[in-house]
Scaffold this motif. Structure first.
Motif, PDB file in Angstrom:
ATOM      1  N   PHE A 100     -27.645  17.493 -19.744  1.00 22.48           N
ATOM      2  CA  PHE A 100     -26.415  17.571 -20.525  1.00 22.48           C
ATOM      3  C   PHE A 100     -25.359  18.409 -19.812  1.00 22.48           C
ATOM      4  CE2 PHE A 100     -29.795  16.769 -23.502  1.00 22.48           C
ATOM      5  CZ  PHE A 100     -29.259  15.862 -24.404  1.00 22.48           C
ATOM      6  N   SER A 101     -24.103  18.094 -20.111  1.00 18.36           N
ATOM      7  CA  SER A 101     -23.000  18.930 -19.655  1.00 18.36           C
ATOM      8  C   SER A 101     -23.040  20.251 -20.409  1.00 18.36           C
ATOM      9  CB  SER A 101     -21.658  18.228 -19.896  1.00 18.36           C
ATOM     10  OG  SER A 101     -21.440  18.059 -21.287  1.00 18.36           O
ATOM     11  N   GLY A 103     -20.849  21.605 -22.291  1.00 19.32           N
ATOM     12  CA  GLY A 103     -20.291  21.566 -23.634  1.00 19.32           C
ATOM     13  C   GLY A 103     -19.239  22.623 -23.886  1.00 19.32           C
ATOM     14  N   THR A 104     -18.622  23.153 -22.820  1.00 19.49           N
ATOM     15  CA  THR A 104     -17.623  24.209 -22.991  1.00 19.49           C
ATOM     16  C   THR A 104     -16.316  23.668 -23.557  1.00 19.49           C
ATOM     17  OG1 THR A 104     -17.013  23.915 -20.671  1.00 19.49           O
ATOM     18  CG2 THR A 104     -18.580  25.672 -21.190  1.00 19.49           C
ATOM     19  N   THR A 105     -15.993  22.409 -23.304  1.00 22.03           N
ATOM     20  CA  THR A 105     -14.744  21.841 -23.794  1.00 22.03           C
ATOM     21  C   THR A 105     -14.964  20.723 -24.809  1.00 22.03           C
ATOM     22  OG1 THR A 105     -14.673  20.292 -21.920  1.00 22.03           O
ATOM     23  CG2 THR A 105     -13.542  22.398 -21.645  1.00 22.03           C
ATOM     24  N   SER A 106     -16.218  20.332 -25.028  1.00 23.29           N
ATOM     25  CA  SER A 106     -16.517  19.274 -25.994  1.00 23.29           C
ATOM     26  C   SER A 106     -18.017  19.340 -26.270  1.00 23.29           C
ATOM     27  CB  SER A 106     -16.145  17.903 -25.414  1.00 23.29           C
ATOM     28  OG  SER A 106     -16.879  17.641 -24.226  1.00 23.29           O
ATOM     29  N   SER A 107     -18.507  18.413 -27.097  1.00 16.85           N
ATOM     30  CA  SER A 107     -19.944  18.365 -27.341  1.00 16.85           C
ATOM     31  C   SER A 107     -20.676  18.063 -26.043  1.00 16.85           C
ATOM     32  CB  SER A 107     -20.261  17.281 -28.375  1.00 16.85           C
ATOM     33  OG  SER A 107     -19.636  17.582 -29.613  1.00 16.85           O
ATOM     34  N   PRO A 108     -21.858  18.657 -25.824  1.00 18.98           N
ATOM     35  CA  PRO A 108     -22.607  18.385 -24.590  1.00 18.98           C
ATOM     36  C   PRO A 108     -22.820  16.889 -24.390  1.00 18.98           C
ATOM     37  CG  PRO A 108     -23.576  20.228 -25.759  1.00 18.98           C
ATOM     38  CD  PRO A 108     -22.537  19.650 -26.677  1.00 18.98           C
ATOM     39  N   ALA A 109     -22.477  16.404 -23.210  1.00 20.05           N
ATOM     40  CA  ALA A 109     -22.561  14.972 -22.923  1.00 20.05           C
ATOM     41  C   ALA A 109     -23.834  14.669 -22.136  1.00 20.05           C
ATOM     42  CB  ALA A 109     -21.339  14.522 -22.128  1.00 20.05           C
TER      43      ALA A 109
END
Length: 441
Positions: A100-101, A103-109
């Motif tokens: 997963f990303s 998630g600092t700018t959005s939900s973890p991708a």
């Protein structure tokens, strides 16, 4: 593949002539686009909307007729068609690994891998580590994180494939990491540049300097530091070891790593097709000129991306390396993020430009923050009028370090600098990815 320890290269692919690489890429792109068009609902719909069929690809240049896909597009698709999204090109039951990303700018991708994808990933990482001189006789300690972060498991699989003795340490327990290195004779490590400097600083404070251990190869990634000569030199000095820059992203594992010549990361051109384009127009820029890197998978199954906008500014060097490898290289590593570029009275520069000056400033510890606050922002327009650096200095060296850095920024970057000294040890150290730019306005 399992390469014999006596071989010079992990794979013959690394020394293919340029015409053979281009021929391979075109054939691989045709296969990959056909696969993606048939299995990814997102791309199937997007291409239908512009009248493109995978069979329309006749040359490598034809790929530019397709739109770029950005992280925002991926996040929006996940929000609408979660949890896997419509870019996924396999059934969820065939997904063997998910990372997963942040998630600092959005939900973890999520980004997914099949078992074949994982084997390919490990083999490519092994190829790059092998090019740095790592062999099965090495004792390797992985200092990348394992909790959610994509890097730790990747390097562990790769160095295991080479046949090294592998110690998956992670990016915490600093004192224990130092003890393990000494006790078990670690010869090769990988981690972020900031963590490598933090480890060296901690070891020095404990009276156990890392220059006394057996580590001779350090592969760094996750931050631009490995591509900054001053940061590389600082790590090499503090460790008495060679430092190799590595570049990858969650979506593309890996992209480019340096070989023993330390002359810029080699692309894995049999795995990714790389374009370097103008950030504003999207038009290709000549080799040797900076632009944004756009990548396309050539054989990814689970989460394939076509014309993925990395946002990273790079310079592509097409010349063969002195090591004999023919794949294109990243000259100077990643120069910065297109969206992180600072503009001060018409002068453009990246935060990494400041880092190179900080690392070479006498009296500075090497730790710093770039601060955007009212001291360097015009209240009427909101534009930057200078750059502010919060600089950590050694005892008794604050005044001289501040003067030297302010002068260097003015001379090298041609912008006004406000340098604010802070005591040694006062800035937070990072065991993962250091945050160098903060906004306080």
């Amino acid at each position: 593949m399992d390469s014999p320890s006596s071989a010079e290269y992990w794979s013959e692919v690394e020394t293919w002539p340029r015409d053979r690489i281009a021929e391979f890429q075109l054939a691989a792109l045709r296969r990959q686009l056909a696969y993606v068009g048939a299995n990814s609902a997102y791309y199937k719909a997007a291409w239908a909307g512009i009248g493109f069929e995978p069979g329309d690809l006749r040359s490598l240049d034809d790929l530019r007729s397709l739109p770029v896909v950005r992280k925002a597009d991926y996040v929006a698709d996940l929000a609408e068609r979660g949890p896997w999204g419509s870019m996924l090109a396999v059934h969820p039951e065939d997904v063997a690994r998910v990372h997963f990303s942040s998630g600092t700018t959005s939900s973890p991708a999520p980004v997914c891998w099949t078992r074949q994808d994982l084997d390919r990933w490990a083999d490519l990482y092994a190829r790059f580590a092998y090019s740095q001189g790592v062999r099965r006789t090495d004792v390797y300690q992985a200092l990348f994180g394992f909790a959610w972060f994509v890097g730790g498991l990747g390097v562990t699989a790769a160095y295991t494939k080479i046949g090294c003795t592998v110690i998956p340490g992670g990016s915490g327990d600093t004192e224990r990491q130092i003890d393990v290195m000494a006790r078990y004779g670690t010869t090769a490590v990988s981690g972020t540049p900031s963590f490598m400097l933090h480890l060296a600083e901690t070891a020095e404070r404990l009276g156990r300097p890392v220059t006394g251990n057996r580590v001779r190869r350090i592969q760094v990634g996750g931050e631009p530091g490995g591509g900054i000569p001053e940061t590389r030199a600082l790590i090499e000095e503090r460790w008495d070891a060679k430092v190799f820059d590595g570049y990858g992203s969650l979506e593309f594992q890996p992209i480019a790593w340096e070989c023993e010549r330390q002359a810029g990361g080699h692309f894995a051109e049999d795995f990714v097709y790389a374009e370097v384009v103008d950030a504003g127009t999207g038009a290709p820029v000549p080799d040797g000129s900076p632009g944004v890197l756009v990548l396309t998978h050539l054989d990814k199954q689970a989460s394939p991306f076509v014309r993925w906008w990395t946002g990273d500014v790079v310079v592509r060097d097409p010349d063969p390396c002195a090591c004999g490898r023919t794949h294109g290289r990243l000259r100077g590593g990643v120069l910065g993020r297109a969206d992180d570029m600072l503009v001060v009275r018409g002068v453009n520069f990246f935060p990494s430009s400041v880092e190179s000056l900080v690392r070479s400033t006498p009296g500075a510890t090497g730790e710093y923050l770039i601060v955007i606050d009212e001291d360097v922002v015009d209240r009427a327009t909101g534009y930057l009028t200078g750059v502010k650096v919060r600089l950590e200095t050694e005892d008794g060296a604050a005044e001289s370090a501040v003067d030297r850095l302010a002068h260097a920024i003015r001379a090298e970057l041609t912008v006004r600098a406000v340098v604010e000294p802070v005591p040694s040890g006062s800035l937070a150290r990072s065991t993962h990815k250091a945050k160098r730019l903060v906004r306080e306005i």
